[in-house]
Design an enzyme around this catalytic site. Structure first.
Site, mmCIF file in Angstrom:
data_model
loop_
_atom_site.group_PDB
_atom_site.id
_atom_site.type_symbol
_atom_site.label_atom_id
_atom_site.label_comp_id
_atom_site.label_asym_id
_atom_site.label_seq_id
_atom_site.Cartn_x
_atom_site.Cartn_y
_atom_site.Cartn_z
ATOM 1 N N CYS A 185 -4.931 3.517 -1.011
ATOM 2 C CA CYS A 185 -3.958 2.424 -0.811
ATOM 3 C C CYS A 185 -2.949 2.292 -1.954
ATOM 4 C CB CYS A 185 -4.704 1.130 -0.533
ATOM 5 S SG CYS A 185 -3.661 -0.113 0.236
ATOM 6 N N ARG A 221 2.060 -7.414 7.389
ATOM 7 C CA ARG A 221 0.955 -6.687 6.745
ATOM 8 C C ARG A 221 0.208 -5.904 7.805
ATOM 9 N NH1 ARG A 221 0.311 -7.429 1.578
ATOM 10 N NH2 ARG A 221 -1.572 -6.202 1.414
ATOM 11 N N HIS A 247 -9.769 1.637 2.844
ATOM 12 C CA HIS A 247 -10.761 1.004 1.964
ATOM 13 C C HIS A 247 -12.059 0.966 2.749
ATOM 14 C CE1 HIS A 247 -7.733 -0.742 -0.782
ATOM 15 N NE2 HIS A 247 -7.043 -1.096 0.272
#
Ligand code: GLN
Length: 253
Positions: free
Chosen positions: A99, A133, A201
């Site tokens: 990320c 997002r 993640h």
């Protein structure tokens, strides 16, 4: 030849700054899995201001972080580590970046305020923060995983940055569920030499043992010319993998 007894030097970059959503678990998984394969892993933590010749490492890991941490690291790349890291990547050291760490491999990350944070420029990619997002569980398919296990990779993404790859660069995988690099082109992450960047993640490696073994094999091949690993019983890891696939498919969190 099967890899047994070889040393495996792992570098955990910026462990104090870049550790979102359990990214540190990737280093634990790398180390434990290497031990189960009969290798001799060690972990060295390297942070701001620390100088190092990164070519001596077999696997380098950097996790995710927010804009504030990314800006600090950008300065550290410029002042201290940029060229040594680039040399290691070009020398085929294995690098896994998640990320915010992944974004910094490219030429820049443009924040929501329009500020450009220069990356290290190892890989021809760039990132621009979008208005929305990109959050959720992800399933990716990749042909990098060898052996009888699934070719799927599962994880969790949460980024505003939308990443674009330069011509000729391969994504790490193809998005099955989720957004991936930018929510548009179906690509997730990047593979360049032995460097993998990804938005996943989770942490990524404990429930994707095929990815861990891919990284370990590449590292052993580079240092020792060994490409085989002892097979392991992955029942627990596969249950975690399948549970994550179910969650992603039902959009449950
Ligand atoms: N700041 C970046 C973004 O939101 C990275 C976030 C992260 O590492 N999860 O795009």
């Amino acid at each position: 030849m099967i890899g047994i007894g070889q040393e495996l030097k792992i570098c955990h970059l910026y462990p104090d700054l870049m550790n979102l959503y359990g990214d540190r678990g990737n280093v634990i998984a790398l180390r434990r899995r290497a031990e189960w394969h009969g290798l001799r892993p060690s972990v060295e933590e390297v942070s701001l201001e620390d100088k190092s010749d990164f070519r001596r490492f077999d696997v380098i890991f950097i996790g995710g972080g927010q804009d504030r941490e990314q800006k600090l690291i950008c300065l550290d790349f410029q002042k201290v580590k940029g060229s040594a890291l680039t040399e290691a990547v070009e020398d085929d050291a294995v690098l896994l970046a998640i990320c915010g760490g992944y974004q910094l491999l490219g030429s820049y990350y443009q924040t929501g305020e329009g500020e450009r944070v220069p990356g290290i420029g190892i890989v021809d990619l760039w990132t621009v923060a979008g208005k929305k997002r990109l959050i959720g569980n992800v399933i990716v398919e990749t042909d990098l995983i060898e052996g009888p296990g699934p070719k799927t990779v599962v994880g969790f993404e949460n980024h505003s940055g939308q990443t674009y790859l330069g011509a000729g660069l391969r994504p790490f995988g193809k998005v099955v569920t989720g957004y991936g690099n930018n929510g548009e082109d179906g690509g997730e992450g990047v593979i360049y030499r032995n460097t993998v960047g990804t938005y996943l993640h989770g942490s990524l490696l404990p429930k994707n043992p095929g990815v861990t073994d891919f990284l370990l094999r590449r590292a052993l091949l580079r240092r020792y010319g060994v490409a085989e690993l002892k097979p392991l019983d992955d029942m627990a890891e596969m249950r975690a993998h399948e549970a994550a696939i179910r969650r992603a498919k039902t959009k449950a969190y």
